[in-house]
Each structure stands twice: as C-alpha cells, then as structure tokens.
Design a protein around this motif. Sequence first.
Motif, mmCIF file in Angstrom:
data_model
loop_
_atom_site.group_PDB
_atom_site.id
_atom_site.type_symbol
_atom_site.label_atom_id
_atom_site.label_comp_id
_atom_site.label_asym_id
_atom_site.label_seq_id
_atom_site.Cartn_x
_atom_site.Cartn_y
_atom_site.Cartn_z
ATOM 1 N N PRO A 54 78.008 44.622 4.925
ATOM 2 C CA PRO A 54 77.781 45.076 5.506
ATOM 3 C C PRO A 54 76.343 46.198 6.832
ATOM 4 C CG PRO A 54 76.736 44.463 3.677
ATOM 5 C CD PRO A 54 77.012 43.304 4.441
ATOM 6 N N ILE B 271 73.695 50.600 2.261
ATOM 7 C CA ILE B 271 74.931 49.919 2.186
ATOM 8 C C ILE B 271 74.706 48.476 2.187
ATOM 9 C CG2 ILE B 271 76.771 49.213 3.791
ATOM 10 C CD1 ILE B 271 77.281 51.307 5.111
ATOM 11 N N THR B 272 74.366 47.800 1.849
ATOM 12 C CA THR B 272 74.016 46.247 0.657
ATOM 13 C C THR B 272 74.898 45.715 -0.109
ATOM 14 O OG1 THR B 272 73.268 47.366 -1.402
ATOM 15 C CG2 THR B 272 71.594 47.237 1.033
ATOM 16 N N HIS B 273 74.470 44.365 0.040
ATOM 17 C CA HIS B 273 75.690 43.231 -0.451
ATOM 18 C C HIS B 273 74.889 43.365 -2.083
ATOM 19 C CE1 HIS B 273 74.743 41.129 3.413
ATOM 20 N NE2 HIS B 273 75.865 40.092 2.725
ATOM 21 N N VAL C 262 78.717 46.118 -1.259
ATOM 22 C CA VAL C 262 79.797 45.479 0.091
ATOM 23 C C VAL C 262 80.025 44.041 -1.391
ATOM 24 C CG1 VAL C 262 80.808 44.114 1.477
ATOM 25 C CG2 VAL C 262 78.998 46.621 1.959
ATOM 26 N N THR D 191 70.886 48.895 5.858
ATOM 27 C CA THR D 191 71.078 48.028 5.304
ATOM 28 C C THR D 191 70.487 46.278 5.341
ATOM 29 O OG1 THR D 191 73.392 46.935 5.675
ATOM 30 C CG2 THR D 191 71.851 46.847 7.484
#
Length: 134
Positions: A73, A7-9, A36, A66
């Motif tokens: 995130p 889950i990352t930018h 995200v 993350t």
Amino acid sequence: MIGLLLITHANLGEAMIQCACHVLNRRPPQLLQLGVMAQDDPRDLQPVAQEMLGWLDKGDGVLILTDLYGATPANLAMSLVRPGQVEAVAGVNLPMLLRVLNYREYPLDVLVKRAVAGACDGVLQIKPIRSEER
C-alpha cells in the motif's frame, strides 16, 4: 478542502474511517479508502487509485495516508505522490486520521506535519490508576 485517501492492507482503511465517523458523529466529505488484498496486483490498482485522486481533488490537493512504510500500500501511495499536489504519510493510526480530518483547511504541507504530529502524540503508554484514585 484537502481530499483524503487511505491506502491500506485489506479492510484497515474502511475500519479506521468507520471509527472516525463514530467519533465525529458524521462521515467527512472527500474521504475514500482503497484496500489492498493479498491477491491484488499493484499494477492493477494504480489506475483505480489515480481515478480516486481525481474524485477527491477539488483544487486543494490530496493527502494519502497509508499503513506500513515499505509495504505494497505504501509503495502504491509513493507512486502517486506529486509534490505540492498529492502527498503521502505512512504509519496511519486513528489519532493521525482524526487530526487530519480536523485540519483539512490548512495548506497541504502543514497538513502533512499535523498528520505526523497527530500520530506521534497519539501513542502513549497507559499506566494503571492507583487504588486511591479509584
């Protein structure tokens, strides 16, 4: 095998997965990413992330990686943590991801430690090669 969710930018997670695929010469199983974007409402992403966890968990748990602790995130990842079943580590880098991909048969608590060690071990200052070594 422990499932992995990045889950990352933006597209960072997908880019890291593509790099890992290049190094490993294959796409590892049970590996997904959720990017995200600036316009995303984290409350809308919560059910999406929860569904992804369901796809990834085959009984051994899921590790979420993350990027930036304290950012959206990571906050989303934090809301998904279920100790012993879903764990999360912030500060993902390519050495961490590769380490995790190579140790997914270990228990989740051990994999978390390997992830952190992989990230730290992968950060090194590059020094120039002396002219006599060239």
